[in-house]
Design an enzyme around this catalytic site. Sequence first.
Site, PDB file in Angstrom:
ATOM      1  N   ARG A  47       0.829  -1.198   0.000  1.00  0.00           N
ATOM      2  CA  ARG A  47       0.000   0.000   0.000  1.00  0.00           C
ATOM      3  C   ARG A  47       0.868   1.255   0.000  1.00  0.00           C
ATOM      4  O   ARG A  47       1.677   1.442   0.911  1.00  0.00           O
ATOM      5  CB  ARG A  47      -0.830  -0.033   1.286  1.00  0.00           C
ATOM      6  CG  ARG A  47      -1.587   1.207   1.587  1.00  0.00           C
ATOM      7  CD  ARG A  47      -2.103   1.176   3.023  1.00  0.00           C
ATOM      8  NE  ARG A  47      -2.958   2.310   3.250  1.00  0.00           N
ATOM      9  CZ  ARG A  47      -3.305   2.758   4.440  1.00  0.00           C
ATOM     10  NH1 ARG A  47      -2.888   2.146   5.524  1.00  0.00           N
ATOM     11  NH2 ARG A  47      -4.073   3.808   4.559  1.00  0.00           N
ATOM     12  N   ARG A  87       0.101  15.733   6.606  1.00  0.00           N
ATOM     13  CA  ARG A  87      -0.787  15.240   5.551  1.00  0.00           C
ATOM     14  C   ARG A  87      -2.112  16.009   5.568  1.00  0.00           C
ATOM     15  O   ARG A  87      -2.168  17.114   6.088  1.00  0.00           O
ATOM     16  CB  ARG A  87      -0.972  13.726   5.734  1.00  0.00           C
ATOM     17  CG  ARG A  87       0.363  12.957   5.661  1.00  0.00           C
ATOM     18  CD  ARG A  87       0.189  11.464   5.848  1.00  0.00           C
ATOM     19  NE  ARG A  87      -0.599  10.890   4.752  1.00  0.00           N
ATOM     20  CZ  ARG A  87      -1.090   9.643   4.789  1.00  0.00           C
ATOM     21  NH1 ARG A  87      -0.853   8.870   5.830  1.00  0.00           N
ATOM     22  NH2 ARG A  87      -1.806   9.199   3.768  1.00  0.00           N
ATOM     23  N   ASN A 105      -2.496   1.208  16.259  1.00  0.00           N
ATOM     24  CA  ASN A 105      -2.583   2.054  15.074  1.00  0.00           C
ATOM     25  C   ASN A 105      -3.938   1.749  14.461  1.00  0.00           C
ATOM     26  O   ASN A 105      -4.118   0.718  13.795  1.00  0.00           O
ATOM     27  CB  ASN A 105      -1.459   1.737  14.082  1.00  0.00           C
ATOM     28  CG  ASN A 105      -1.510   2.640  12.854  1.00  0.00           C
ATOM     29  OD1 ASN A 105      -2.491   3.355  12.649  1.00  0.00           O
ATOM     30  ND2 ASN A 105      -0.476   2.601  12.036  1.00  0.00           N
TER      31      ASN A 105
HETATM   32  C1  DQA Z   1      -1.995   5.828   9.558  1.00  0.00           C
HETATM   33  C2  DQA Z   1      -2.437   7.252   9.231  1.00  0.00           C
HETATM   34  C3  DQA Z   1      -3.923   7.291   8.979  1.00  0.00           C
HETATM   35  O1  DQA Z   1      -4.338   8.612   8.668  1.00  0.00           O
HETATM   36  C4  DQA Z   1      -4.282   6.401   7.812  1.00  0.00           C
HETATM   37  O2  DQA Z   1      -5.671   6.382   7.613  1.00  0.00           O
HETATM   38  C5  DQA Z   1      -3.751   5.026   7.958  1.00  0.00           C
HETATM   39  C6  DQA Z   1      -2.394   4.848   8.482  1.00  0.00           C
HETATM   40  C7  DQA Z   1      -0.451   5.736   9.716  1.00  0.00           C
HETATM   41  O3  DQA Z   1      -0.009   4.740  10.268  1.00  0.00           O
HETATM   42  O4  DQA Z   1       0.276   6.618   9.273  1.00  0.00           O
HETATM   43  O5  DQA Z   1      -4.379   4.052   7.567  1.00  0.00           O
HETATM   44  O6  DQA Z   1      -2.568   5.446  10.785  1.00  0.00           O
END
Ligand code: DQA
Length: 138
Positions: free
Chosen positions: A18, A105, A72
């Site tokens: 990804r 971001r 996470n």
């Molecule tokens: C994430 C950051 C999030 O905004 C995103 O939706 C993810 C990954 C990261 O590990 O940087 O899926 O949690």
Amino acid sequence: MKQILIINGPNLNLLGKREPDIYGNRSFVDYLKTVEPLFPDVQLRYFQSNHEGELIDKIHELGFDVDGIVINAGAYTHTSIAIADALSAVTAPAVEVHISNVHARETYRHHSYLSAKCKGVILGLGLMGYELAIRSLL
Ligand code: DQA
């Protein structure tokens, strides 16, 4: 033996495939193989799901027994009051991890419902953030 629960939320099963420019080119399972030997006296329990309710169920199931939770929650970080409530409900302290620097971001990634329920937050340091989170919980 201490136990740490590592929880990854939606789309994190695709790590390595990804958006590698953002998330790197290593799968989480591969990364975990290098982390486990660093903590020989700790049982690392890993759970990933793309479903909010399953993440909550796992927090309920193990969150009263483990010594800490590394979470996470992926995009649920920015939307889920329910996961935040689950972290509040259990006794294990949690550390929130993000692989990317969410503050560099899109603005919708700047707010986390989970941060206030966590002992700390580690972000933008890639997969290393998980190891640092485990260390902080120990
Ligand atoms: C994430 C950051 C999030 O905004 C995103 O939706 C993810 C990954 C990261 O590990 O940087 O899926 O949690």
